[in-house]
Design an enzyme around this catalytic site. Structure first.
Site, short mmCIF file in Angstrom:
data_model
loop_
_atom_site.label_atom_id
_atom_site.label_comp_id
_atom_site.label_asym_id
_atom_site.label_seq_id
_atom_site.Cartn_x
_atom_site.Cartn_y
_atom_site.Cartn_z
N LYS A 182 0.84 -1.21 0.00
CA LYS A 182 0.00 0.00 0.00
C LYS A 182 0.87 1.26 0.00
CE LYS A 182 -4.16 2.00 1.93
NZ LYS A 182 -5.04 2.24 3.05
N ASN A 186 0.76 4.42 -2.54
CA ASN A 186 0.59 5.81 -2.07
C ASN A 186 1.77 6.70 -2.48
OD1 ASN A 186 -1.88 5.34 -0.85
ND2 ASN A 186 -1.00 4.84 1.15
N1 LIG Z 1 -9.66 8.93 6.11
C1 LIG Z 1 -9.56 7.82 5.40
O1 LIG Z 1 -10.40 7.55 4.54
C2 LIG Z 1 -8.45 6.84 5.66
C3 LIG Z 1 -8.52 5.57 5.06
C4 LIG Z 1 -7.51 4.64 5.30
C5 LIG Z 1 -6.45 4.98 6.11
N2 LIG Z 1 -6.39 6.23 6.65
C6 LIG Z 1 -5.24 6.53 7.51
O2 LIG Z 1 -5.73 6.63 8.84
C7 LIG Z 1 -4.96 7.58 9.59
C8 LIG Z 1 -5.91 8.65 10.10
O3 LIG Z 1 -6.47 9.34 8.99
P1 LIG Z 1 -7.74 10.30 9.11
O4 LIG Z 1 -8.08 10.71 7.74
O5 LIG Z 1 -8.76 9.69 9.96
O6 LIG Z 1 -7.06 11.55 9.87
P2 LIG Z 1 -7.77 12.65 10.75
O7 LIG Z 1 -9.15 12.92 10.25
O8 LIG Z 1 -6.80 13.77 10.84
O9 LIG Z 1 -7.93 11.92 12.17
C9 LIG Z 1 -6.99 11.91 13.19
C10 LIG Z 1 -7.60 12.64 14.37
O10 LIG Z 1 -6.84 12.40 15.53
C11 LIG Z 1 -6.79 13.63 16.25
N3 LIG Z 1 -5.69 13.60 17.21
C12 LIG Z 1 -4.35 13.60 16.99
N4 LIG Z 1 -3.67 13.57 18.16
C13 LIG Z 1 -4.61 13.56 19.13
C14 LIG Z 1 -4.53 13.55 20.55
N5 LIG Z 1 -3.35 13.56 21.20
N6 LIG Z 1 -5.69 13.55 21.25
C15 LIG Z 1 -6.88 13.55 20.63
N7 LIG Z 1 -7.03 13.56 19.28
C16 LIG Z 1 -5.90 13.56 18.54
C17 LIG Z 1 -6.58 14.66 15.16
O11 LIG Z 1 -6.81 15.97 15.61
P3 LIG Z 1 -5.93 17.19 14.96
O12 LIG Z 1 -6.15 17.12 13.49
O13 LIG Z 1 -6.52 18.40 15.62
O14 LIG Z 1 -4.52 16.95 15.34
C18 LIG Z 1 -7.63 14.18 14.16
O15 LIG Z 1 -8.90 14.66 14.50
C19 LIG Z 1 -3.90 8.12 8.60
O16 LIG Z 1 -2.72 7.39 8.73
C20 LIG Z 1 -4.54 7.86 7.24
O17 LIG Z 1 -3.60 7.75 6.20
C21 LIG Z 1 -7.37 7.17 6.46
#
Ligand SMILES: NC(=O)c1ccc[n+]([C@@H]2O[C@H](COP(=O)([O-])OP(=O)(O)OC[C@H]3O[C@@H](n4cnc5c(N)ncnc54)[C@H](OP(=O)(O)O)[C@@H]3O)[C@@H](O)[C@H]2O)c1
Length: 298
Positions: A182, A186
């Site tokens: 993956k 990416n």
């Molecule tokens: N979204 C998708 O469709 C998807 C699909 C497959 C894989 N992924 C992978 O999954 C991971 C997460 O992606 P995502 O899109 O879900 O990211 P995201 O929306 O940014 O979610 C992560 C969340 O965690 C919060 N966070 C970080 N540190 C924290 C802490 N200490 N306490 C509380 N909350 C905290 C962030 O807040 P802040 O932004 O305020 O720091 C954010 O709201 C990544 O590695 C991504 O590549 C995502």
């Protein structure tokens, strides 16, 4: 099963909301999101439509049970921080699962979590954070769970829970290989879409960009091989093209991060390939250039 989702953003909230059908789930997220979930429940729109009554807190200190499973779903640049937080609630029977992209998360999590208790979940589901309390399930995908250590079969328990809850999931027999497969995809798509500010599909519409994607893919496969993952270039290229076709109308997550003024996961993908490839004498110059370019776009 008691589950803590650390990093309730787009994907963590989606999986947490779905798993809450069959498990006791607590989301750990940011203040505004937590407040809205407490007031109105977690609202999931798009491919899933639900309002989920679920516990949500801003910090792990508020979790009043010892979790069976902690799912880490922060962006890879926040993994070290997340691990330092979750170690406060790890019991001797707690398993940890990384639900993240990026090639360096396991290295960071292993510093604190015994690898016999460490799992990885890879998913092609898509989710977007719409506004506090609301996420959009943008695409239904496939999910795999695998253990880091060979001959650990606990993942079946998690796979069953995921399937029962509606997240179609298989066991992976070699999750590290899958992470690299993956990661190579990416690395070949995301940075190029950032530089050219284009949807994924444009890469195959522009012959110069297509050639560049092929060269990055070749270089990333060489990096993977040097790290002991026997990827085949032709297969990796086919998979990359398949992902581009399937997501041709999407902006990559890396480009979305830049558009939202946020950091990207470039260091954990192309950055990691460049760093490790170089160590083994592999030519990773394209990956290095892409890291430089994307880092300067943020
Ligand atoms: N979204 C998708 O469709 C998807 C699909 C497959 C894989 N992924 C992978 O999954 C991971 C997460 O992606 P995502 O899109 O879900 O990211 P995201 O929306 O940014 O979610 C992560 C969340 O965690 C919060 N966070 C970080 N540190 C924290 C802490 N200490 N306490 C509380 N909350 C905290 C962030 O807040 P802040 O932004 O305020 O720091 C954010 O709201 C990544 O590695 C991504 O590549 C995502």
């Amino acid at each position: 099963m008691n589950i803590v989702i650390f990093g309730a953003g787009a994907i963590g909230s989606l999986f947490g909301g779905i798993l809450a059908k069959n498990a006791n789930v607590v989301l750990i997220g940011r203040k505004n999101h937590v407040e809205q979930i407490k007031k109105k429940g977690l609202r999931i729109k798009g491919k899933t439509n639900a309002v989920v009554d679920i516990s949500a807190f801003e910090c792990v200190e508020d979790v009043l049970f010892s979790p069976d499973l902690v799912i880490i779903s922060v962006k890879s640049y926040d993994t070290e921080n997340a691990v330092n937080e979750i170690k406060k609630i790890l019991g001797k029977n707690t398993y940890v699962m990384s639900l993240q992209n990026g090639l360096d998360n396991i290295e960071k999590i292993k510093k604190v979590v015994d690898k016999k208790r460490l799992f990885v979940c890879i998913t092609t589901h898509g989710s977007v954070f719409s506004k506090p309390g609301v996420i959009i399930h943008t695409g239904i995908g496939k999910t795999k769970i695998g253990s880091i250590e060979k001959n650990i079969f606990v993942e079946h328990k998690f796979v069953d829970l995921f399937n029962k809850s509606g997240i179609k999931t298989n066991v992976s027999n070699d999750i590290m290989y899958d992470i690299w497969a993956k990661g190579v995809v990416n690395s070949s798509i995301n940075p190029l879409t950032c530089f050219f500010k284009c949807k994924n599909g444009y890469i195959l519409k522009n012959p110069i960009l297509e050639k560049l994607m092929e060269q990055v893919c070749y270089e990333s496969v060489s990096g993977a091989k040097a790290c002991g993952f026997n990827l085949v270039y032709e297969d990796a290229l086919d998979l990359t093209k398949e992902v581009i076709y399937d997501t041709s109308d999407n902006f990559s997550s890396m480009l979305q991060s830049i558009q939202n003024g946020c950091k990207t996961e470039i260091d954990s993908i192309n950055g990691y390939i460049a760093k490790t490839g170089k160590k083994f004498g592999v030519d990773v110059s394209l990956n290095e250039i892409l890291v430089y370019i994307v880092s300067n776009l943020c």
